[in-house]
Design an enzyme around this catalytic site. Sequence first.
Site, short mmCIF file in Angstrom:
data_model
loop_
_atom_site.label_atom_id
_atom_site.label_comp_id
_atom_site.label_asym_id
_atom_site.label_seq_id
_atom_site.Cartn_x
_atom_site.Cartn_y
_atom_site.Cartn_z
N ASP A 128 -2.20 16.88 21.05
CA ASP A 128 -1.02 16.68 20.20
C ASP A 128 -1.27 17.09 18.76
O ASP A 128 -0.37 17.58 18.07
CB ASP A 128 -0.58 15.21 20.24
CG ASP A 128 0.12 14.85 21.54
OD1 ASP A 128 0.37 15.78 22.35
OD2 ASP A 128 0.41 13.66 21.76
N ASP A 177 0.82 -1.21 0.00
CA ASP A 177 0.00 0.00 0.00
C ASP A 177 0.86 1.26 0.00
O ASP A 177 0.48 2.28 -0.58
CB ASP A 177 -0.93 0.00 1.21
CG ASP A 177 -2.10 -0.96 1.05
OD1 ASP A 177 -2.32 -1.44 -0.07
OD2 ASP A 177 -2.78 -1.24 2.05
N GLY A 178 2.02 1.20 0.66
CA GLY A 178 2.91 2.36 0.68
C GLY A 178 3.41 2.71 -0.71
O GLY A 178 3.56 3.89 -1.05
N GLU A 206 -4.68 10.25 4.54
CA GLU A 206 -5.00 11.24 5.56
C GLU A 206 -4.01 12.38 5.55
O GLU A 206 -2.93 12.30 4.96
CB GLU A 206 -5.02 10.60 6.96
CG GLU A 206 -3.66 10.32 7.58
CD GLU A 206 -3.02 9.06 7.10
OE1 GLU A 206 -1.83 9.12 6.74
OE2 GLU A 206 -3.70 8.02 7.05
N ALA A 255 -6.18 3.16 8.11
CA ALA A 255 -4.76 3.39 8.33
C ALA A 255 -4.53 4.08 9.68
O ALA A 255 -5.00 3.62 10.71
CB ALA A 255 -4.19 4.21 7.16
N TYR A 256 -3.84 5.22 9.68
CA TYR A 256 -3.51 5.92 10.92
C TYR A 256 -4.77 6.27 11.71
O TYR A 256 -4.79 6.20 12.95
CB TYR A 256 -2.71 7.17 10.59
CG TYR A 256 -2.23 7.96 11.79
CD1 TYR A 256 -1.62 7.33 12.87
CD2 TYR A 256 -2.39 9.35 11.84
CE1 TYR A 256 -1.18 8.05 13.97
CE2 TYR A 256 -1.94 10.08 12.94
CZ TYR A 256 -1.34 9.42 14.00
OH TYR A 256 -0.91 10.13 15.08
#
Length: 277
Positions: free
Chosen positions: A159, A55-56, A132, A171-172
């Site tokens: 944060d 995926d990257g 994202e 994902a994230y």
Amino acid sequence: MTQMNFTDKIKVAIIANGKYQSKRLTAKLFAILRNDDRFYLTKKNPDIVITIGGDGMLLSAFHMYEKCLDHVRFVGIHTGHLGFYTDYRDFEVDKLLENLHSDKGEKASYPILKVTATLADGRQLTSRALNEATIRRIEKTMVADVVINKVHFERFRGDGISVSTPTGSTAYNKSLGGAVLHPTIEALQLTEISSLNNRVFRTLGSSIIVPKKDKIEIVPKRLGSYVLSIDNKTYTHRNVAKIEYEIDRKKISFVSTPSHTSFWERVKDAFIGDFDS
């Protein structure tokens, strides 16, 4: 036998990571397509982009060709476990070639994210994200107003903030506790990163699903350096005035695959697996 004109051929780009298995597969695929009259191998303005890796690698290819989204389609070969953006495993090259030979231009398209950062000096920086985009403050706690469709929603302290696409929700965003959205849902998801919630400071504390026509604005309230991430890229800027997030008018398109693994099967395979109840 009539020779095909260059303009009649399908222009194909092959993009791969540097791993040994990916390099071997690239060489094999390159040799096959180079000798096939129906295809023309080129990285310039292709019709189809084949990614080899994971995926990257597809994320990187998306950013390489994000200016060509009106006509380019992607298809991924995974050299590890099946990913969310890759339809073929490394031993299914023959199946991929068979599908490319019978291809009629059909595609599956999904929404992407448009991000516009306005700096204190008035400069505007526009980017697109497939998964994202996040904003974090380098020094101390980030304080920022969250505005949805020109309506002040909350003052965030923590944060940072992540805004994801439906395809990026696994994902994230998921690691932050966000919801998993089916990629056909045209919406954005705002998820807080380690927000401060106590008797003095309050945020909603849960992810927000924003429909297609709505726009999210993040307005930092403190001067300083901020780290902006767009998928797998990061940028540092001083004195960010605001960041706007919205669904882009363009979409990412994938080559339609007859044996496509369903989204929910991929979610199960990635996060749950098989087990005996």
